[in-house]
Write a protein that holds these residues in place. Structure first.
Motif, PDB file in Angstrom:
ATOM      1  N   PRO A   1       0.843  -1.203   0.000  1.00  0.00           N
ATOM      2  CA  PRO A   1       0.000   0.000   0.000  1.00  0.00           C
ATOM      3  C   PRO A   1       0.873   1.246   0.000  1.00  0.00           C
ATOM      4  O   PRO A   1       1.996   1.235   0.526  1.00  0.00           O
TER       5      PRO A   1
ATOM      6  N   ASP B   1      -4.986  -4.763   5.638  1.00  0.00           N
ATOM      7  CA  ASP B   1      -4.501  -5.434   4.434  1.00  0.00           C
ATOM      8  C   ASP B   1      -5.264  -5.049   3.170  1.00  0.00           C
ATOM      9  O   ASP B   1      -4.723  -5.145   2.069  1.00  0.00           O
ATOM     10  N   ASP B   2      -6.539  -4.643   3.312  1.00  0.00           N
ATOM     11  CA  ASP B   2      -7.306  -4.333   2.100  1.00  0.00           C
ATOM     12  C   ASP B   2      -7.108  -2.901   1.618  1.00  0.00           C
ATOM     13  O   ASP B   2      -7.683  -2.498   0.603  1.00  0.00           O
ATOM     14  N   VAL B   3      -6.280  -2.112   2.302  1.00  0.00           N
ATOM     15  CA  VAL B   3      -6.028  -0.727   1.901  1.00  0.00           C
ATOM     16  C   VAL B   3      -4.917  -0.696   0.850  1.00  0.00           C
ATOM     17  O   VAL B   3      -3.856  -1.288   1.033  1.00  0.00           O
ATOM     18  N   ALA B   4      -5.180   0.006  -0.262  1.00  0.00           N
ATOM     19  CA  ALA B   4      -4.184   0.126  -1.331  1.00  0.00           C
ATOM     20  C   ALA B   4      -3.497   1.486  -1.316  1.00  0.00           C
ATOM     21  O   ALA B   4      -2.302   1.589  -1.583  1.00  0.00           O
TER      22      ALA B   4
ATOM     23  N   MET C   1      -8.228   6.327   3.733  1.00  0.00           N
ATOM     24  CA  MET C   1      -7.803   4.992   3.322  1.00  0.00           C
ATOM     25  C   MET C   1      -8.725   4.463   2.227  1.00  0.00           C
ATOM     26  O   MET C   1      -9.936   4.363   2.422  1.00  0.00           O
TER      27      MET C   1
ATOM     28  N   SER D   1      -9.379   1.315  -0.601  1.00  0.00           N
ATOM     29  CA  SER D   1      -9.041  -0.044  -1.006  1.00  0.00           C
ATOM     30  C   SER D   1      -8.908  -0.124  -2.516  1.00  0.00           C
ATOM     31  O   SER D   1      -9.393   0.740  -3.256  1.00  0.00           O
ATOM     32  N   ALA D   2      -8.271  -1.190  -2.994  1.00  0.00           N
ATOM     33  CA  ALA D   2      -8.182  -1.418  -4.435  1.00  0.00           C
ATOM     34  C   ALA D   2      -9.573  -1.596  -5.026  1.00  0.00           C
ATOM     35  O   ALA D   2      -9.858  -1.107  -6.129  1.00  0.00           O
ATOM     36  N   ASP D   3     -10.453  -2.262  -4.291  1.00  0.00           N
ATOM     37  CA  ASP D   3     -11.823  -2.473  -4.791  1.00  0.00           C
ATOM     38  C   ASP D   3     -12.557  -1.141  -4.948  1.00  0.00           C
ATOM     39  O   ASP D   3     -13.306  -0.945  -5.918  1.00  0.00           O
TER      40      ASP D   3
ATOM     41  N   SER E   1     -13.434   8.112  -3.419  1.00  0.00           N
ATOM     42  CA  SER E   1     -12.463   7.771  -4.473  1.00  0.00           C
ATOM     43  C   SER E   1     -12.556   8.729  -5.650  1.00  0.00           C
ATOM     44  O   SER E   1     -12.244   8.377  -6.784  1.00  0.00           O
TER      45      SER E   1
ATOM     46  N   ALA F   1     -12.396   3.287   3.274  1.00  0.00           N
ATOM     47  CA  ALA F   1     -12.483   2.437   4.462  1.00  0.00           C
ATOM     48  C   ALA F   1     -12.581   3.269   5.728  1.00  0.00           C
ATOM     49  O   ALA F   1     -13.072   2.801   6.759  1.00  0.00           O
TER      50      ALA F   1
END
Length: 378
Positions: free
Chosen positions: A28, A43-46, A62, A64-66, A197, A228
């Protein structure tokens, strides 16, 4: 937990490569962060973006990729696919999304040579103009700068190459929109935040995966592109992101507005209000009216203490050839326009001309710096 890799956000090539790795499950990254060494994130933060938003209070958002993918895919579904030109800092969410959209489309973003200028923008555009659709994201100040240079044939040709130019970060004055249409610029007004985003409402209409509601006068947004939360600030996260009875998560924007027959109308920041003579006055609303006056499209309106009324508003405007009459005449024109639309108590008290407006790296006016300057001049 994963360890954050902090990056200098002024090198788009470095950010591009790091974003490519981050959305593919790599380390990240932190953008605009000076104190991110060794910081752990879920862990899910990009990507973590440091931003003050409209409140002036530093926050670290924060994503995430999603969430980044969901935003990019929703944009493509709305306006189409093509090549993107990066004309904003890569550490600003709109600039970051130019990178994400490009990477997901399997293309390299087109980069300007050096800082943004009409010539640099035109050269980058015309060098890559093909049958493939072109897109970019700008802030209103950049649009105005291009329009002021539209007498240059290369600039005029360049702005007409774009299938869509996303414009966000602040309200787009109607006078600028009209000038852009005359110049052949196809603008799309966007509304959103780092917490979503990037832009998620285009020309007042939410993207297909976005829900909008109004609660007690405040606009709230929901969708798969929501952040997030805020790094290291669980209290602010809980206050800003709320869930309804069905478990749907909503982002509280802090913006006043309404949803009228599916169209989102933003009235300004709830907290950007002064009390003048006992009357609440929205500085955002005053600024929108002032920016509708020819020559005032870059004006910024800030509040100042006032011995008689408690608080008053002041117009700050860059010097330029657009002012053909005296400052007093132009101030009176602005006061008359504001009084006609929202009443005499909201009339600005003063017009201050400056050589250059203080700007944030995102291209937005640095309202804190402008307010400090006004306080010193008074």
């Amino acid at each position: 937990m994963s360890t954050l890799v902090t990056l200098p956000s002024d090198d788009p090539r470095v950010v591009r490569d790091a974003v490519r790795a981050a959305i593919d499950g790599g380390p990240p990254i932190g953008l605009g962060m000076l104190d991110g060494v060794g910081v752990e994130v879920p862990d899910d933060v990009a990507v973590v973006i440091a931003t003050s938003g409209s409140s002036g209070i530093p926050k670290r958002v924060m994503l995430s990729a999603d969430a980044l993918r969901a935003s990019a895919e929703a944009t493509t579904a709305r306006i189409g696919a093509g090549r993107w030109v990066l004309a904003l800092p890569a550490g600003y969410v709109a600039g970051l999304q130019v990178l994400v959209r490009s990477l997901l489309a399997g293309t390299d973003p087109i980069l300007l040579d050096g800082r943004f200028s009409p010539i640099a923008f035109a050269e980058a555009t015309l060098m890559h103009a093909t049958s493939e659709p072109l897109y970019t994201s700008l802030v209103p100040a950049q649009v105005s700068t291009l329009l002021d240079a539209a007498d240059d044939a290369a600039v005029r040709a360049a702005v007409a190459q774009y299938r869509a130019i996303l414009v966000g970060g602040q309200a787009l004055p109607e006078s600028v929109r009209e000038r852009a249409a005359d110049a052949g610029m196809r603008l799309v007004r966007t509304y959103g935040a780092s917490e979503t985003s990037g832009g998620c409402v285009y020309d007042g209409v939410p993207l297909d995966t976005v829900a909008v509601r109004e609660v007690d006068g405040e606009l709230q947004l929901a969708g798969p592109m929501l952040a997030a939360g805020y790094l290291g600030d669980a209290e602010l996260t809980a206050r800003t992101f709320v869930s309804d009875d069905e478990g749907l998560r909503w982002y509280r924007t802090g913006d006043a507005g309404l949803v009228d027959d599916g169209v989102v109308r933003v009235h300004g920041r709830i907290d950007n209000v002064i009390v003048s003579g006992g009357i609440n006055i929205s500085l955002d609303r005053v600024e929108r009216i002032v920016r509708g006056i020819p020559g005032f499209d870059r004006a910024v309106v800030v509040g100042v203490p006032d011995a008689r009324w408690g608080e008053a508003s002041v117009i700050v405007l860059p010097r330029g050839e657009q002012l053909r009459r005296s400052e007093a005449d132009h101030l009176q024109q602005a006061r008359d326009a504001v009084a006609a639309e929202i009443g005499a108590p909201a009339r600005p008290a003063r017009l201050i001309l400056v050589d250059e407006l203080a700007l944030l790296t995102s291209g937005k006016p640095d309202r804190d710096a402008i307010s400090r300057l006004v306080a010193e001049l008074r």
